[in-house]
Design a protein around this motif. Structure first.
Motif, PDB file in Angstrom:
ATOM      1  N   ARG A 146      42.888  50.517  47.270  1.00 20.38           N
ATOM      2  CA  ARG A 146      42.965  49.734  46.030  1.00 20.38           C
ATOM      3  C   ARG A 146      44.406  49.603  45.548  1.00 20.38           C
ATOM      4  NH1 ARG A 146      38.908  53.299  44.480  1.00 20.38           N
ATOM      5  NH2 ARG A 146      40.261  54.043  42.817  1.00 20.38           N
ATOM      6  N   ALA A 147      45.191  50.669  45.687  1.00 15.71           N
ATOM      7  CA  ALA A 147      46.592  50.626  45.253  1.00 15.71           C
ATOM      8  C   ALA A 147      47.424  49.682  46.111  1.00 15.71           C
ATOM      9  CB  ALA A 147      47.193  52.030  45.280  1.00 15.71           C
ATOM     10  N   ALA A 148      47.091  49.566  47.386  1.00 17.52           N
ATOM     11  CA  ALA A 148      47.864  48.728  48.299  1.00 17.52           C
ATOM     12  C   ALA A 148      47.455  47.260  48.255  1.00 17.52           C
ATOM     13  CB  ALA A 148      47.713  49.246  49.736  1.00 17.52           C
ATOM     14  N   ALA A 149      46.232  46.986  47.825  1.00 15.30           N
ATOM     15  CA  ALA A 149      45.707  45.618  47.821  1.00 15.30           C
ATOM     16  C   ALA A 149      46.407  44.765  46.776  1.00 15.30           C
ATOM     17  CB  ALA A 149      44.204  45.639  47.552  1.00 15.30           C
ATOM     18  N   HIS A 150      46.482  43.471  47.054  1.00  8.94           N
ATOM     19  CA  HIS A 150      46.997  42.532  46.066  1.00  8.94           C
ATOM     20  C   HIS A 150      45.983  42.316  44.941  1.00  8.94           C
ATOM     21  CE1 HIS A 150      49.200  41.293  49.795  1.00  8.94           C
ATOM     22  NE2 HIS A 150      50.183  41.546  48.958  1.00  8.94           N
ATOM     23  N   ARG A 151      44.713  42.504  45.294  1.00  6.13           N
ATOM     24  CA  ARG A 151      43.642  42.274  44.317  1.00  6.13           C
ATOM     25  C   ARG A 151      42.459  43.161  44.675  1.00  6.13           C
ATOM     26  NH1 ARG A 151      41.502  36.244  42.710  1.00  6.13           N
ATOM     27  NH2 ARG A 151      39.736  36.882  41.440  1.00  6.13           N
ATOM     28  N   ILE A 152      41.825  43.703  43.649  1.00  9.40           N
ATOM     29  CA  ILE A 152      40.618  44.501  43.843  1.00  9.40           C
ATOM     30  C   ILE A 152      39.424  43.617  43.528  1.00  9.40           C
ATOM     31  CG2 ILE A 152      39.324  46.530  43.109  1.00  9.40           C
ATOM     32  CD1 ILE A 152      42.078  47.747  42.333  1.00  9.40           C
ATOM     33  N   LEU A 153      38.501  43.564  44.448  1.00 13.19           N
ATOM     34  CA  LEU A 153      37.308  42.745  44.277  1.00 13.19           C
ATOM     35  C   LEU A 153      36.364  43.393  43.270  1.00 13.19           C
ATOM     36  CD1 LEU A 153      36.810  42.009  48.066  1.00 13.19           C
ATOM     37  CD2 LEU A 153      37.747  40.450  46.339  1.00 13.19           C
TER      38      LEU A 153
END
Length: 168
Positions: free
Chosen positions: A126-133
């Motif tokens: 989640r920290a690395a993602a551009h967006r959390i679904l």
């Protein structure tokens, strides 16, 4: 523009759970909403690729069911697999959306044009993602990712299956 949607299997297309029977056979489940979304992405010209650390018969079954021909099996290092994918397809990593859920997906999530993580992904993912679904893996995360990709590509006309819940 996103040209490639790369999906992890366990924790993204499935809920990450496995049921074993007394003979050791594995059982997993897929959401029809996610299956339909994969086909919607393909109809809009987005190539869907599976990138998984697994190499079980389940991988082949899921690839056949989704009509996905490009599968990276035993890809414990998702970042390296996506670099190979980029080279094989002749696309820039900025044109790749990767959906991953685990710590080992973090480097890949932060290195592509669009990194997405299901709401129930690990803290590192989640920290690395551009967006959390907003959806969990195996329960609409892929459909939500496809909707985001198609909208960003300006192809929102094929979202009937993806963007709306069936209230029947």
């Amino acid at each position: 523009m996103i040209r490639v949607l790369a999906l992890d299997i366990d924790g993204v297309l499935t809920d990450g759970m496995v049921t074993l029977d007394e003979a050791g056979r594995e059982f997993k489940k897929l959401s029809y909403r996610d299956i339909d979304a994969v086909f919607a992405a393909q109809r809009q010209g987005v190539e869907v690729v599976l990138v998984t650390g697994e190499s079980s018969p389940w991988v082949d079954m899921i690839a056949r069911r989704l009509e996905v021909s490009r599968v990276f099996r035993q890809a414990k290092n998702k970042w390296k697999a996506l670099q190979q994918l980029s080279s094989d397809l002749g696309v820039n990593l900025e044109q790749v959306c990767f959906v991953g859920d685990s710590q080992r997906d973090a480097e890949a999530l932060s290195s592509v044009g669009l990194g997405l993580a299901p709401v129930d992904a690990t803290r590192e993912a989640r920290a690395a993602a551009h967006r959390i679904l907003q959806h969990q893996g195996g329960d609409g995360a892929v459909a939500e990712a496809v909707e985001i990709v198609l909208r960003s590509n300006g192809a929102a006309d094929d979202l009937g299956v993806v963007g709306q819940e069936n209230t029947d």
